[in-house]
Enzyme design. Structure first.
Site, PDB file in Angstrom:
ATOM      1  N   SER A  62       0.871  -1.167   0.000  1.00 42.41           N
ATOM      2  CA  SER A  62       0.000   0.000   0.000  1.00 42.41           C
ATOM      3  C   SER A  62       0.909   1.219   0.000  1.00 42.41           C
ATOM      4  CB  SER A  62      -0.869  -0.002   1.265  1.00 42.41           C
ATOM      5  OG  SER A  62      -1.442   1.264   1.494  1.00 42.41           O
ATOM      6  N   TYR A  76      -1.738  -0.997  10.523  1.00 38.81           N
ATOM      7  CA  TYR A  76      -1.853  -1.160   9.069  1.00 38.81           C
ATOM      8  C   TYR A  76      -0.543  -0.767   8.387  1.00 38.81           C
ATOM      9  CZ  TYR A  76      -3.623  -0.739   4.306  1.00 38.81           C
ATOM     10  OH  TYR A  76      -3.801  -0.882   2.948  1.00 38.81           O
ATOM     11  N   LYS A  80       2.160  -3.104   6.136  1.00 37.89           N
ATOM     12  CA  LYS A  80       2.490  -2.810   4.742  1.00 37.89           C
ATOM     13  C   LYS A  80       3.963  -2.454   4.563  1.00 37.89           C
ATOM     14  CE  LYS A  80      -1.595  -3.738   3.281  1.00 37.89           C
ATOM     15  NZ  LYS A  80      -1.810  -4.953   2.455  1.00 37.89           N
TER      16      LYS A  80
END
Length: 196
Positions: A62, A76, A80
């Site tokens: 991402s 998160y 990533k």
């Protein structure tokens, strides 16, 4: 198999700071976002190597894997960042052994999918704890959201161009990444030993 699209992703948008995310939230995100990619590598890369044909491993991270410092997104972003690092190592390992395989990491910004809605549903099903403090994220409402077909085109061009990093999104959306690298270059300059 010639192209492995190795993608597993859930996300949350909260007001929680890094120390406020529960261990369960950390485990949930890392088990899917990070270990999903790890399991894909373990399951497919040995078979692809044994086949001896040209191939591509495309790990999806991402823009959060390259853009640091987004409040509320520590689990998160960490997951990533790890996918980016794994892909960098995998690409170096394949090159060092002269394999016919290459590895790339896809780092898109907002994509018009139902990831936010599905993430919250999956989180509630697995964790069965308090609801998220923020409603599920509607990707379609995000600024600069891209259609999946736009990302797919970037992937095709990136694979053909043998790019390690395939970025999908506007230049403005990666400004924090550029700033981060400038800061790293400055820090590296200060860390260099002074000539005598």
């Amino acid at each position: 198999m010639h192209v492995l699209c190795n993608n597993a992703g859930v996300g949350t948008v909260t007001t929680d700071r890094a120390w406020e995310h529960s261990p369960e939230t950390w485990r949930w995100l890392l088990n899917i976002n990070l270990f999903g990619v790890i399991h894909g590598i373990h399951a497919f890369v040995p078979r692809m190597r044994e086949g001896g044909q040209e191939g591509q491993i495309l790990n999806t991270a991402s823009s959060a894997g390259l853009n640091p410092g987004v409040a509320g997104m520590a689990p998160y972003s960490a997951s990533k960042h790890a996918v980016v690092a794994i892909t960098e190592s995998l690409a170096a390992e394949l090159k060092a052994e002269g394999a016919a395989l290459r590895a790339s990491v896809l780092c898109p910004t907002w994509v018009n999918t139902d990831m936010g809605i599905h993430s919250e549903r999956e989180r509630s099903r697995i964790m069965r704890d308090a609801a998220m403090p923020v409603p599920p994220l509607a990707m379609s409402s995000m600024p600069g959201v891209m259609e999946p077909s736009t990302v797919a085109q970037a992937v095709i061009e990136g694979i053909r161009g043998e790019q390690l990093y395939i970025l999908a999104g506007s230049a403005e959306s990666f400004e924090r990444m550029v700033l981060r690298h400038r800061q790293l270059e400055e820090a590296a300059g200060k860390a260099a030993p002074k000539a005598k």
